[in-house]
Design an enzyme around this catalytic site. Structure first.
Site, short mmCIF file in Angstrom:
data_model
loop_
_atom_site.label_atom_id
_atom_site.label_comp_id
_atom_site.label_asym_id
_atom_site.label_seq_id
_atom_site.Cartn_x
_atom_site.Cartn_y
_atom_site.Cartn_z
N ASP A 70 -2.54 94.72 12.31
CA ASP A 70 -1.65 95.48 13.14
C ASP A 70 -1.17 96.47 12.78
OD1 ASP A 70 -0.65 91.66 13.11
OD2 ASP A 70 0.27 92.64 11.66
N GLY A 71 -2.25 97.43 11.51
CA GLY A 71 -2.13 98.50 11.21
C GLY A 71 -2.46 99.32 12.66
N ASP A 77 19.33 99.41 -1.64
CA ASP A 77 18.16 100.08 -2.08
C ASP A 77 18.71 101.33 -0.64
OD1 ASP A 77 18.13 99.55 -4.49
OD2 ASP A 77 16.90 98.56 -3.42
N THR A 102 9.53 90.34 12.01
CA THR A 102 8.51 89.75 11.31
C THR A 102 7.52 90.66 10.69
OG1 THR A 102 7.14 89.66 12.87
CG2 THR A 102 8.10 88.20 12.93
N ALA A 103 8.40 91.42 9.87
CA ALA A 103 7.36 92.82 8.94
C ALA A 103 8.37 92.61 8.08
CB ALA A 103 7.14 94.08 9.67
N TYR A 104 8.96 93.94 7.80
CA TYR A 104 9.48 94.78 6.54
C TYR A 104 10.51 93.81 6.09
CZ TYR A 104 11.34 97.74 2.53
OH TYR A 104 11.78 97.98 1.54
#
Length: 478
Positions: free
Chosen positions: A221-222, A329, A340-342
């Site tokens: 994905d990067g 935070d 669907t990531a972080y």
């Protein structure tokens, strides 16, 4: 899909169910028998007698065709030819779809008197995401190949792809400047045959705008996030091969890359338009000579407390109106692609990339009631450091360009008009659910066993009776 006024909605194929094509329905109605005693055709009777429908209502073509075929089969006045013509058509494959991914246009008349006021902004055209297909108005000649860095396993596929594009397709191939200097590639004879025919660029120095016709990513994905970073305005279509770790955004297998690339070059491909966020930092004490931060992100923009031991205390505004203060935070503002990531790791819901929305997710909020929210894609979010905050905040864009936000600074986030066109392996729906299953193992659990025979139930009841008898015996003994 066309949003129409209430009086235009009734009887129009775009009025109530926006994506429906009434051609099948009209043809079926015309071929219906006209021998009914009540003067209505059997097709009209099928619609009129269906709960929730009326003859004046516009129904979806597939629904109406099914209703027509179902009723006409029982009609004694219809000929065999009429029944054959009115049978609902069955489509093969996943495209073209018979239903729109857009929601149906709501009826704009409420009761006998109320209706939406007619304005110039009422009529809009929204394309169905399921109908988004790639086409070329001229033959593509140049391609940018992005490979995963520091991964030896990607080198053989990269060399094979580059040689095939140059020798078989006669295309102009662009690669990163660091690829040309890679010692592992320099020792490969196959790569050295085409090295002089490659064009290189340096990130941040060379402008690739209007030089690249489409992009091929080899990795995870990067590589797709890096392609988004390189093109901060219009992005060429992206074909992503899964050669990385997770591969949620890379649906293609490299085994038959020749056929996959050829299909793209011929324009046989479905597209998912992945929305991006435009992020602008407004500095209170801005240096006039220093350019402002104006970036497009594909996944998310993250605001956190950085190295400070104190809670983040940041204020969130929506279209200029104060919404809430985030104490925790930090905060994640993500696209549907980034959900669907972080964001999903922080407890957010997963949103299909065709849904126009922005996800706002707190990171470890110091509150039991602070849940992630979804806001319309057209709003503008503004994030500032709260005046009574003990510390500053830090912001990063798709994990890059990390910088500090001070008191008085603000970050503005909204949906960009420049989306990233990602080429689908199958279609928008199938690719997304396949990634959920393969990459995230969504809803994976062992199946509950079923009762194979009725004797199992009888055996279970017999055991229950034995257990109850044993308990009664123990009570009597006591």
């Amino acid at each position: 899909m066309k949003v129409q006024h209430a009086e235009e909605a009734f009887g129009s194929s775009a009025g109530r169910y926006g994506a429906g094509d009434s051609s099948e329905t009209s043809a079926a109605f015309r071929m219906s028998c006209r021998s009914r005693e009540d003067g209505r055709t059997c097709s009209e009777r099928s619609v009129a007698t269906t709960p929730g429908w009326s003859v004046t209502d516009t129904i979806h073509s597939s629904d109406s065709a099914a209703a027509v075929g179902r009723v006409d089969d029982d009609c004694q006045n219809c000929t065999a030819e009429q029944r054959r013509v009115r049978k609902p058509r069955r489509r093969s494959g996943s495209w073209p779809r018979t239903r729109s991914l857009n929601a149906p246009s709501p009826v704009q008349q409420f009761g006998p008197c109320g209706r939406i006021m007619k304005t110039s902004a009422l009529i809009t055209t929204i394309q169905d995401p399921a109908s988004q297909r790639l086409t070329w108005y001229k033959n593509p000649l140049s391609v940018l190949v992005i490979k995963k860095v520091r991964d030896m396993s990607v080198l053989p596929p990269f060399i094979e792809l580059v040689r095939w594009l140059i020798q078989e397709k006669s295309m102009i191939v662009f690669v990163e400047h660091s690829v040309m200097e890679d010692p592992m590639l320099s020792s490969n004879l196959g790569f050295m045959e085409v090295r002089d025919k490659l064009n290189s660029f340096q990130d941040g120095k060379d402008d690739l705008t209007d030089k690249i016709d489409f992009i091929i990513c080899l990795g995870g994905d990067g590589t797709l996030l890096y392609a988004s970073l390189l093109f901060q305005q219009s992005v060429p279509p992206v074909l992503a091969f899964h050669l990385g770790s997770l591969g949620f955004l890379t649906p293609f297998k490299f085994d038959n890359f020749q056929q996959q690339v050829t299909n793209v070059l011929e324009g046989h491909a479905a597209l998912t338009l992945r929305s991006r966020l435009r992020c602008i930092i407004d500095r209170q004490n801005e240096d006039k000579e220093k350019p402002e931060t104006n970036l497009l992100v594909l996944n998310e923009v993250v605001i956190d407390r950085g190295p400070s031991p104190y809670l983040s205390n940041i204020d969130l505004f929506l279209d200029g109106k104060y919404i809430t203060s985030v104490q925790g935070d930090g905060l994640i503002v993500s696209t549907p692609t980034g959900s669907t990531a972080y964001a999903v790791a922080a407890g957010a819901s997963m949103i299909h990339p065709s849904v126009p929305a922005i996800m706002v997710t707190p990171i470890c909020p110091h509150s039991l009631s602070f849940r992630p929210i979804v806001v319309p894609a057209g709003v503008e979010l503004k994030i500032t450091v709260s005046p009574n905050s003990r510390n500053t905040a830090w912001v990063s864009f798709d994990g890059r360009n990390r910088q500090e936000i001070f008191h008085g600074d603000s970050l503005r986030v909204t949906t960009s008009i420049f989306s990233l066109p990602s080429i689908c392996a199958q279609d928008q729906i199938s690719d997304w659910f396949a990634s959920l299953a393969e990459c995230l193992h969504w809803n994976v659990r062992k199946r509950q066993k079923h009762f194979e025979e009725l004797s199992d139930l009888a055996h279970s009841k017999y055991e229950d009776s034995l257990n109850s008898t044993s308990k009664d015996t123990l009570l009597i003994t006591d």
